[in-house]
Design an enzyme around this catalytic site. Structure first.
Site, PDB file in Angstrom:
ATOM      1  N   LYS A  57      -2.040  -2.809   7.908  1.00  0.00           N
ATOM      2  CA  LYS A  57      -3.266  -2.462   8.624  1.00  0.00           C
ATOM      3  C   LYS A  57      -3.366  -3.277   9.910  1.00  0.00           C
ATOM      4  O   LYS A  57      -3.020  -4.457   9.931  1.00  0.00           O
ATOM      5  CB  LYS A  57      -4.491  -2.718   7.748  1.00  0.00           C
ATOM      6  CG  LYS A  57      -4.667  -1.703   6.631  1.00  0.00           C
ATOM      7  CD  LYS A  57      -5.986  -1.924   5.910  1.00  0.00           C
ATOM      8  CE  LYS A  57      -6.243  -0.842   4.877  1.00  0.00           C
ATOM      9  NZ  LYS A  57      -7.529  -1.047   4.170  1.00  0.00           N
ATOM     10  N   TYR A  78      -9.177  -8.210  -5.538  1.00  0.00           N
ATOM     11  CA  TYR A  78      -7.969  -7.520  -5.960  1.00  0.00           C
ATOM     12  C   TYR A  78      -7.392  -8.095  -7.237  1.00  0.00           C
ATOM     13  O   TYR A  78      -6.782  -7.380  -8.022  1.00  0.00           O
ATOM     14  CB  TYR A  78      -6.903  -7.616  -4.850  1.00  0.00           C
ATOM     15  CG  TYR A  78      -6.831  -6.412  -3.966  1.00  0.00           C
ATOM     16  CD1 TYR A  78      -7.902  -6.053  -3.168  1.00  0.00           C
ATOM     17  CD2 TYR A  78      -5.690  -5.631  -3.923  1.00  0.00           C
ATOM     18  CE1 TYR A  78      -7.840  -4.952  -2.349  1.00  0.00           C
ATOM     19  CE2 TYR A  78      -5.621  -4.520  -3.104  1.00  0.00           C
ATOM     20  CZ  TYR A  78      -6.695  -4.196  -2.322  1.00  0.00           C
ATOM     21  OH  TYR A  78      -6.632  -3.112  -1.518  1.00  0.00           O
ATOM     22  N   HIS A 106      -3.907  -9.299   3.424  1.00  0.00           N
ATOM     23  CA  HIS A 106      -5.362  -9.324   3.551  1.00  0.00           C
ATOM     24  C   HIS A 106      -5.780 -10.306   4.637  1.00  0.00           C
ATOM     25  O   HIS A 106      -5.221 -11.399   4.750  1.00  0.00           O
ATOM     26  CB  HIS A 106      -6.017  -9.759   2.238  1.00  0.00           C
ATOM     27  CG  HIS A 106      -6.006  -8.703   1.187  1.00  0.00           C
ATOM     28  ND1 HIS A 106      -6.161  -8.981  -0.152  1.00  0.00           N
ATOM     29  CD2 HIS A 106      -5.856  -7.352   1.264  1.00  0.00           C
ATOM     30  CE1 HIS A 106      -6.108  -7.848  -0.847  1.00  0.00           C
ATOM     31  NE2 HIS A 106      -5.927  -6.855  -0.004  1.00  0.00           N
ATOM     32  N   ARG A 145      -0.823  -2.092  -6.988  1.00  0.00           N
ATOM     33  CA  ARG A 145      -1.077  -3.185  -6.034  1.00  0.00           C
ATOM     34  C   ARG A 145      -2.033  -4.213  -6.649  1.00  0.00           C
ATOM     35  O   ARG A 145      -1.800  -5.424  -6.560  1.00  0.00           O
ATOM     36  CB  ARG A 145      -1.640  -2.588  -4.746  1.00  0.00           C
ATOM     37  CG  ARG A 145      -1.947  -3.563  -3.629  1.00  0.00           C
ATOM     38  CD  ARG A 145      -2.200  -2.765  -2.341  1.00  0.00           C
ATOM     39  NE  ARG A 145      -2.948  -3.501  -1.349  1.00  0.00           N
ATOM     40  CZ  ARG A 145      -2.420  -4.330  -0.463  1.00  0.00           C
ATOM     41  NH1 ARG A 145      -1.114  -4.563  -0.479  1.00  0.00           N
ATOM     42  NH2 ARG A 145      -3.168  -4.940   0.435  1.00  0.00           N
ATOM     43  N   ARG A 204       0.854  -1.181   0.000  1.00  0.00           N
ATOM     44  CA  ARG A 204       0.000   0.000   0.000  1.00  0.00           C
ATOM     45  C   ARG A 204       0.894   1.235   0.000  1.00  0.00           C
ATOM     46  O   ARG A 204       2.034   1.197   0.472  1.00  0.00           O
ATOM     47  CB  ARG A 204      -0.890   0.020   1.250  1.00  0.00           C
ATOM     48  CG  ARG A 204      -1.814  -1.188   1.379  1.00  0.00           C
ATOM     49  CD  ARG A 204      -2.578  -1.139   2.679  1.00  0.00           C
ATOM     50  NE  ARG A 204      -3.506  -2.263   2.817  1.00  0.00           N
ATOM     51  CZ  ARG A 204      -3.216  -3.405   3.438  1.00  0.00           C
ATOM     52  NH1 ARG A 204      -2.010  -3.573   3.993  1.00  0.00           N
ATOM     53  NH2 ARG A 204      -4.115  -4.369   3.516  1.00  0.00           N
ATOM     54  N   HIS A 260      -2.469   2.437  -5.862  1.00  0.00           N
ATOM     55  CA  HIS A 260      -3.202   1.214  -5.537  1.00  0.00           C
ATOM     56  C   HIS A 260      -3.437   0.359  -6.775  1.00  0.00           C
ATOM     57  O   HIS A 260      -3.582  -0.864  -6.674  1.00  0.00           O
ATOM     58  CB  HIS A 260      -4.540   1.581  -4.890  1.00  0.00           C
ATOM     59  CG  HIS A 260      -4.875   0.716  -3.713  1.00  0.00           C
ATOM     60  ND1 HIS A 260      -4.122   0.714  -2.555  1.00  0.00           N
ATOM     61  CD2 HIS A 260      -5.867  -0.187  -3.519  1.00  0.00           C
ATOM     62  CE1 HIS A 260      -4.640  -0.137  -1.683  1.00  0.00           C
ATOM     63  NE2 HIS A 260      -5.697  -0.708  -2.252  1.00  0.00           N
TER      64      HIS A 260
END
Length: 293
Positions: free
Chosen positions: A171, A274, A265, A242, A147, A239
């Site tokens: 995250k 994705y 994830h 990504r 990211r 992104h």
């Protein structure tokens, strides 16, 4: 209610180990609602003053201002989480946001670039500071699928050039290790002496011309500039690289679980979105990469 918001944000940061970006996003949304409630009630509200009608009025206000449904849905989800926490803390008996339905949003398939488009994007000419740093940024971004916020948060010590691995805190402050290829290593190593000449004021891998840590806004500006240079007509952001990283890995035979781990994830369904492919496409790819003996 300001004290309740402050307590909730501390809970996210200290107990839930949420990233600073996540805490800020919740804080911005809750403070926006708090300002609206204050104006509507003509007083500083307490949690008990909030009912579903006030929240519905807030959502209507956002809609009237032209806010996208996805953004409204995110704000409602944040309010639900906040009031659920207040219920667990014994401040409220009922969650006023629970019964409200989220605005229906269209699920967009994330865009990705073809491999030749990525190659053109990464082929950044020039030998100046901006060019050398830009090549390193773009190569590492695509090689790792990081990211944008993760990329600019990298410190020198988190990059192992011998093993070609980068340690990332993503995250939820979850740590993962992601490999990268020879091209990215060469590009980043070429950047290091340029970085040293800028007298950086921190251990940040990527710094600006004043020596401070580079911001994600600068990375987005670089990608936008390169997109215009190579005449890609679709909307492309960091992104997008990504998404492209994930899609190209799948097309070359990587399994979804591996890609999920590389992307950081929690849910496999997120990884499937994705990779920009549907179940039929996945089956076709599998058949191509796993021919019968």
């Amino acid at each position: 209610m300001q004290a309740a918001v402050d307590g909730f944000l501390r809970h996210l940061s200290l107990e839930k180990n949420a990233s600073p970006h996540t805490v800020k996003a919740y804080g911005d949304d809750l403070h926006q609602f708090l300002a609206y409630a204050r104006a509507e009630l003509r007083q500083d509200p307490v949690p008990g003053d909030v009912d579903h009608l006030l929240i519905r009025s807030f959502l209507a206000h956002l809609h009237a201002r032209g806010l996208k449904k996805a953004s409204s849905a995110r704000k409602l989800a944040g309010l639900r989480t906040f009031f659920r926490w207040l219920c667990r803390e014994g401040v409220l008996a009922r969650n006023p946001a629970r019964a409200l339905l989220s605005p229906r949003t269209e699920r967009r398939i994330p865009t990705h670039l073809e491999e030749n488009e990525v190659a053109a994007l990464l082929d950044l000419p020039g030998e100046g500071i901006v060019a050398v740093r830009g090549r390193a940024l773009l190569e590492l971004l695509y090689a790792t699928g990081l990211r944008c916020a993760e990329l600019v948060s990298l410190d020198l010590a988190e990059v192992d050039f011998d093993a070609r691995m980068v340690r990332v805190v993503g995250k939820g402050r979850k740590e993962r290790v992601v490999p990268f290829g020879g091209r990215a290593r060469s590009a980043v190593k070429a950047w290091l002496p340029v970085r040293a000449d800028l007298s950086p004021d921190s251990d940040a891998l990527f710094v600006n011309q004043r020596g401070g840590r580079l911001t994600d806004r600068s990375v987005r500006a670089l990608v936008s500039h390169r997109v215009r240079q190579v005449a890609i007509t679709r909307k492309v952001s960091p992104h997008t690289l990504r998404h492209s990283f994930a899609t190209h890995l799948l097309e070359r035979g990587a399994d979804l679980r591996t890609i999920q781990e590389l992307l950081g994830h929690t849910s496999l369904s997120t990884t499937q979105r994705y990779t920009h492919v549907n179940a039929r496409h996945i089956l076709d790819i599998y058949r191509k990469t796993h021919p019968r003996a």
